[in-house]
Every structure is written in C-alpha cells, then in structure tokens.
Design a protein around this motif. Structure first.
Motif, PDB file in Angstrom:
ATOM      1  N   UNK A 198       0.741  -1.240   0.021  1.00  0.00           N
ATOM      2  CA  UNK A 198       0.067   0.168   0.106  1.00  0.00           C
ATOM      3  C   UNK A 198       0.963   1.199   0.110  1.00  0.00           C
ATOM      4  N   UNK A 199       2.084   1.174   0.498  1.00  0.00           N
ATOM      5  CA  UNK A 199       2.930   2.346   0.355  1.00  0.00           C
ATOM      6  C   UNK A 199       3.359   2.790  -1.110  1.00  0.00           C
ATOM      7  N   UNK A 200       3.600   1.648  -1.948  1.00  0.00           N
ATOM      8  CA  UNK A 200       3.505   1.978  -3.252  1.00  0.00           C
ATOM      9  C   UNK A 200       2.286   2.458  -3.877  1.00  0.00           C
ATOM     10  N   UNK A 201       1.222   2.166  -3.509  1.00  0.00           N
ATOM     11  CA  UNK A 201      -0.159   2.556  -3.908  1.00  0.00           C
ATOM     12  C   UNK A 201      -0.142   3.920  -3.627  1.00  0.00           C
ATOM     13  N   UNK A 202       0.415   4.544  -2.542  1.00  0.00           N
ATOM     14  CA  UNK A 202       0.214   5.924  -2.351  1.00  0.00           C
ATOM     15  C   UNK A 202       1.015   6.762  -3.341  1.00  0.00           C
ATOM     16  N   UNK A 203       2.046   6.240  -3.413  1.00  0.00           N
ATOM     17  CA  UNK A 203       3.051   7.042  -4.812  1.00  0.00           C
ATOM     18  C   UNK A 203       2.395   7.010  -5.942  1.00  0.00           C
ATOM     19  N   UNK A 204       1.665   5.989  -6.285  1.00  0.00           N
ATOM     20  CA  UNK A 204       0.867   5.749  -7.621  1.00  0.00           C
ATOM     21  C   UNK A 204      -0.184   6.770  -7.621  1.00  0.00           C
ATOM     22  N   UNK A 205      -0.778   7.014  -6.469  1.00  0.00           N
ATOM     23  CA  UNK A 205      -2.073   7.895  -6.517  1.00  0.00           C
ATOM     24  C   UNK A 205      -1.516   9.278  -6.492  1.00  0.00           C
ATOM     25  N   UNK A 206      -0.569   9.554  -5.827  1.00  0.00           N
ATOM     26  CA  UNK A 206       0.006  10.977  -5.905  1.00  0.00           C
ATOM     27  C   UNK A 206       0.580  11.320  -7.458  1.00  0.00           C
ATOM     28  N   UNK A 207       0.957  10.282  -8.120  1.00  0.00           N
ATOM     29  CA  UNK A 207       1.217  10.495  -9.339  1.00  0.00           C
ATOM     30  C   UNK A 207       0.085  10.658 -10.351  1.00  0.00           C
ATOM     31  N   UNK A 208      -0.829  10.107 -10.068  1.00  0.00           N
ATOM     32  CA  UNK A 208      -2.224  10.125 -10.910  1.00  0.00           C
ATOM     33  C   UNK A 208      -2.837  11.278 -10.884  1.00  0.00           C
ATOM     34  N   UNK A 209      -2.743  11.905  -9.512  1.00  0.00           N
ATOM     35  CA  UNK A 209      -3.283  13.064  -9.135  1.00  0.00           C
ATOM     36  C   UNK A 209      -2.430  14.285 -10.202  1.00  0.00           C
ATOM     37  N   UNK A 210      -1.157  14.375  -9.977  1.00  0.00           N
ATOM     38  CA  UNK A 210      -0.438  15.144 -10.975  1.00  0.00           C
ATOM     39  C   UNK A 210      -0.705  15.086 -12.318  1.00  0.00           C
ATOM     40  N   UNK A 211      -0.695  13.658 -12.837  1.00  0.00           N
ATOM     41  CA  UNK A 211      -1.068  13.301 -14.468  1.00  0.00           C
ATOM     42  C   UNK A 211      -2.412  14.095 -14.742  1.00  0.00           C
ATOM     43  N   UNK A 212      -3.442  13.801 -13.680  1.00  0.00           N
ATOM     44  CA  UNK A 212      -4.871  14.487 -14.185  1.00  0.00           C
ATOM     45  C   UNK A 212      -4.851  15.771 -14.042  1.00  0.00           C
ATOM     46  N   UNK A 213      -4.156  16.296 -13.131  1.00  0.00           N
ATOM     47  CA  UNK A 213      -3.927  17.949 -13.132  1.00  0.00           C
ATOM     48  C   UNK A 213      -3.236  18.818 -14.365  1.00  0.00           C
ATOM     49  N   UNK A 214      -2.464  17.631 -15.322  1.00  0.00           N
ATOM     50  CA  UNK A 214      -1.785  18.023 -16.278  1.00  0.00           C
ATOM     51  C   UNK A 214      -2.664  17.725 -17.784  1.00  0.00           C
ATOM     52  N   UNK A 215      -4.180  17.439 -17.673  1.00  0.00           N
ATOM     53  CA  UNK A 215      -4.673  17.167 -18.619  1.00  0.00           C
ATOM     54  C   UNK A 215      -4.917  15.776 -18.990  1.00  0.00           C
ATOM     55  N   UNK A 216      -4.196  14.538 -18.193  1.00  0.00           N
ATOM     56  CA  UNK A 216      -4.477  13.290 -19.132  1.00  0.00           C
ATOM     57  C   UNK A 216      -5.704  12.267 -18.243  1.00  0.00           C
ATOM     58  N   UNK A 217      -6.136  11.750 -19.053  1.00  0.00           N
ATOM     59  CA  UNK A 217      -6.915  10.523 -18.595  1.00  0.00           C
ATOM     60  C   UNK A 217      -6.129   9.576 -18.108  1.00  0.00           C
ATOM     61  N   UNK A 218      -6.605   9.110 -16.655  1.00  0.00           N
ATOM     62  CA  UNK A 218      -5.662   8.129 -15.927  1.00  0.00           C
ATOM     63  C   UNK A 218      -6.250   7.261 -15.747  1.00  0.00           C
ATOM     64  N   UNK A 219      -5.867   5.921 -15.688  1.00  0.00           N
ATOM     65  CA  UNK A 219      -6.476   4.517 -15.102  1.00  0.00           C
ATOM     66  C   UNK A 219      -5.480   3.956 -14.300  1.00  0.00           C
TER      67      UNK A 219
ATOM     68  N   UNK B  98       7.061  13.537 -14.874  1.00  0.00           N
ATOM     69  CA  UNK B  98       6.192  14.691 -15.261  1.00  0.00           C
ATOM     70  C   UNK B  98       7.208  15.448 -16.441  1.00  0.00           C
ATOM     71  N   UNK B  99       8.445  15.905 -15.723  1.00  0.00           N
ATOM     72  CA  UNK B  99       9.229  16.732 -16.530  1.00  0.00           C
ATOM     73  C   UNK B  99       9.751  16.095 -17.883  1.00  0.00           C
ATOM     74  N   UNK B 100       9.884  14.966 -17.794  1.00  0.00           N
ATOM     75  CA  UNK B 100      10.239  14.004 -19.156  1.00  0.00           C
ATOM     76  C   UNK B 100       9.050  13.941 -20.297  1.00  0.00           C
ATOM     77  N   UNK B 101       8.010  14.128 -19.656  1.00  0.00           N
ATOM     78  CA  UNK B 101       6.791  13.982 -20.640  1.00  0.00           C
ATOM     79  C   UNK B 101       6.474  15.163 -21.034  1.00  0.00           C
ATOM     80  N   UNK B 102       7.009  16.323 -20.512  1.00  0.00           N
ATOM     81  CA  UNK B 102       6.933  17.925 -20.775  1.00  0.00           C
ATOM     82  C   UNK B 102       5.853  18.351 -19.857  1.00  0.00           C
ATOM     83  N   UNK B 103       5.489  18.039 -18.747  1.00  0.00           N
ATOM     84  CA  UNK B 103       4.610  18.597 -17.925  1.00  0.00           C
ATOM     85  C   UNK B 103       5.171  18.992 -16.691  1.00  0.00           C
ATOM     86  N   UNK B 104       4.280  19.690 -15.844  1.00  0.00           N
ATOM     87  CA  UNK B 104       4.848  20.381 -14.678  1.00  0.00           C
ATOM     88  C   UNK B 104       4.525  19.643 -13.286  1.00  0.00           C
TER      89      UNK B 104
END
Length: 434
Positions: A14-35, A114-120
């Motif tokens: 579940x510690x890994x899961x939290x990291x994934x959820x944080x990344x998902x939030x950032x990706x969604x904020x940058x306009x991606x559809x996240x699954x 995020x930086x490597x795919x051109x996002x912030x």
C-alpha cells in the motif's frame, strides 16, 4: 492505443499505492485521462510501479515489464515507464537488460517523469491524490524508510533511513481526504511505532493518532505495521479512549525463540514478546492482533519451529500471515548466513503454521455468530453487500457478506447481526445504519 490516456499499474504494498495515487493526481491535473490497474492496458503511456522486496515480487514485476515491452513493440501501448522499489534497487541491471523501457525511475524520483513528458509538477497538489481505493477509505503514509536492521530485510537498502513526515503535514492531508468523503484512514509506514523519533526525538505515534481521531468525518483509524521492540505504550491509551481508533493492530513478530530472534536481529526477547502481547490485550480489551511470522530463516531448527507453532496455538492471534525466508542480496543474512534450509522444508513449515492458524481463525469467527457489529460497506458483489468490521483491514482480512432487501450505501456504516461464519468470511443482516 488511446491517446492522452495513462495507465498506472501498481505492484507490491500500500505504500507503493500511495505513490501511484500522488502521480495519478499530478497527471490528471496536467490534462491526462488516468486509469489505475485497468482491465485493458492501452494507454499512450504506461507506468509500472514495481515491488523489489523478495524474489517472487521481483519476478512478478519483471514478467509484467517484459509483457508490456512486447505490447509496446506491437503498437498496443505507447511509452513505457518503470518506477518503484525494483528499479530503485536494480536500476543499472534493468537498464542494461530491458531496453524497451523508455525510462526507469527509482522510488523517490518519480516526479521527474512529469518533466520527461513535458509537464509540470504541481507543488500545490503535493498532499493530494487520486484515490484508487473506494472513496470512503484511504491509506495515509506517515513515514518513509526504516532504521531497523533485521537480518532478512532489504527495505532499508531500498528506502534508506527512517524519515517521519511532520505532524501538521499528515494532519493536513487527512483533512483533505476527509473533505473528499474519506471516513477510514489506514495509517501505514514501514514501521509505524518508530514514528517521530527522528524528527522530534520521541515516539509521536500516540499524539498523531490522537490528533487524527479529532478530525470531523473520520469514523475509523487503523494502524498497520508496528514493530514490537520499544513499543510506544501510550498508544494503547489512545486506542482505548478513542472510539474511532480501531481496536486492531498489525504488528509483525516474525518468531518467538530467543535464538531465532537474535539471529534475525529483532532486538526483542521471547519473554518481552509475551509481555508485550499480554499488555496490549490487557490495556485494550477486545483488540484484534494481526501478525506475521517467518519460517526457514537460516539456523531455524525443528525445535525452533516447534516452539513457534506452540506459541501460535497458545496466543490465538485473531489474524496471522506467514512467509518463507528469501535469501536476498545485500541483507545481513545474505552476507553472514548460508541459506541451508531446503525449500521443501520451508514450504512444509509454512503449510503447517497456516493450517494451525486457519483452525484458530475459524473458531474466532464462529464466536462472532449472534453478535451485532458495526460494519462499513465496501462494495456489492452479486446478491451480497460486502463489508468489514473494525477488526478487518481491506484485502487481507475476513469480510462480512450481507443480504439485504433494503439498499445499502457504499461507504456507510451499519449495525450487522452475524448469523453464520465460515473459514474466511462472516454472513449477516443489517439492523441499524449510522
């Protein structure tokens, strides 16, 4: 391949899961559809968050990466990124052996993705997450790393020294989660009970738990992954006094003989283990203890194992798991002991221990028949609503299966009369909602 879609696949804890959820939030904020863990993996980008704890977990991670590498070659997915504990531990080997991955990240530098795919990276969202769990519960990570030196464990090699998050930061995140409708907090860390020693020079888990229990909307707080040595006993007062702190504690004991505890570098004795369990059960009546044991550690004799089985039979733990020793590079055991116990002996000991526990767990469940228990509804499957009591953690513990002519709301709490029990689950009917 779906454009502008990113698939996140999380392996491990579940510690890994939290990291994934944080990344998902950032990706969604940058306009991606996240699954997250989608049924069909077809994203423009796929991210695998890996586990590197023991051999089986490493194999699972590598096999998935190789499958996705093939899917990328066939054009079924776009870019492939890998993060997490496996790549933190074996970065150079993976880069050399698996060339179809666009980039590997460790456990702590995933923000570079995020930086490597051109996002912030949005600092204003640093405590925010896109939950992959049902919306009424969330895992709350209070620390990273580990300062323990258990002989068999590679986690300190992967994660580094223990690093507590500040109290106010954790409480702020919990408020944010409660504002989104989270009612149950699952507190997690590699070692909850060490929390605060590095930051405040004192054990701060009791204070943190008390502060979290005061937040409006939080019905349950559950504690995972405590360590038996130097236990912060004031936590028991908090558990006893606060109704929304579950009478549940996940605390891995690993073994019981003095000889094995010493070889495992657990910094606790057999008698101290007995005293700890006795005090916990005395100060928090009705508490359910979840623990874990290891079999087949180098040097474990038949006598050691016999004493372990006798201990399990005597203590009658409400929840118990076990696993066989894995000889992991860079651990103390790997450097100082030979992995001399045959795999078939390890497996036999594991089966024996789990068979004993299965009988104990069945008797404990049967004793709940006729009792009314507060239950949260997690989901509906077929004719049954599926819920949990305060004594049950998601994914690993028994569930309550409820047939109800009335509609039950997911995430709501109900009083449930237990009518039947089997080895793994309870069966009941609703009486009153909260």
């Amino acid at each position: 391949m779906r454009k502008n879609k990113i698939d996140i696949i999380t392996l491990g804890c579940s510690k890994n899961l939290v990291d994934s959820e944080q990344l998902m939030c950032q990706l969604k904020a940058n306009g991606y559809t996240v699954a997250h863990d989608p049924d069909k993996i077809n994203g423009e980008i796929v991210v695998v968050n890996t586990c590197g704890f023991i051999g089986d977990a490493q194999e699972e991670s590598i096999n998935l990466i190789l499958e996705l590498e093939e899917a990328k070659k066939e054009g079924r997915i776009g870019k492939l990124f890998v993060m997490g504990c496996l790549s933190e531990r074996f970065m150079q080997d993976l880069q050399h052996e698996i060339t179809g991955v666009d980039r590997f990240y460790g456990k702590f530098n995933w923000k570079n993705l995020l930086k490597d795919i051109g996002k912030v990276y949005r600092k204003d969202l640093s405590n925010d997450r896109l939950l992959s769990t049902p919306s009424h519960y969330a895992y709350l990570k209070i620390a990273e790393g580990c300062d323990r030196t258990c002989s068999y464990c590679v986690i300190p090699v992967i994660t580094g020294k223990y690093k507590s998050r500040p109290l106010d930061e954790i409480v702020s995140e919990a408020k944010l989660l409660a504002g989104k409708g989270v009612k149950e907090l699952q507190l997690i860390a590699q070692d909850l009970t060490y929390y605060g020693l590095d930051l405040y020079g004192r054990p701060a888990l009791p204070e943190l738990t008390e502060r979290l229990s005061e937040l409006p909307g939080i019905e349950w707080i559950r504690l995972h992954y405590g360590y038996p040595a130097h236990f912060p006993f004031d936590l028991l007062r908090v558990m006893r006094e606060r109704d929304n702190v579950c009478k549940y504690l996940d605390i891995a004991l690993q073994h019981v003989t003095d000889r094995m505890l010493n070889r495992m570098r657990r910094r606790i004795t057999r008698q101290e283990t007995y005293d700890l369990i006795g005090r916990i059960r005395e100060e928090v009546p009705g508490i359910h203890l979840r623990t874990t044991f290891m079999v087949g550690h180098p040097g474990e004799t038949d006598d050691d194992f016999d004493e372990l089985t006798a201990f399990v039979e005597e203590m009658r733990f409400e929840r118990m798991g076990a696993f066989a020793y894995s000889h992991e590079a860079e651990t103390y055991s790997f450097l100082h002991y030979q992995d001399q116990i045959p795999e078939e002996v390890k497996q036999k000991r594991l089966d024996t221990l789990m068979n004993i526990q299965q009988s104990i767990a069945a008797e404990i469940s049967e004793a709940k028949v006729g009792k009314t228990v507060k239950t949260v509804i997690d989901r509906k499957e077929g004719d049954y609503y599926v819920g949990r009591t305060e004594f049950d953690s998601p994914e690993v513990d028994p569930e309550v299966l409820i047939k109800s002519e009335k509609h039950l709301r997911i995430g709501n709490f109900y009083n449930v009369l237990i009518e039947k029990a089997d080895i793994f689950d309870l069966y009941g009917k609703t009486q009153v909602s909260f």
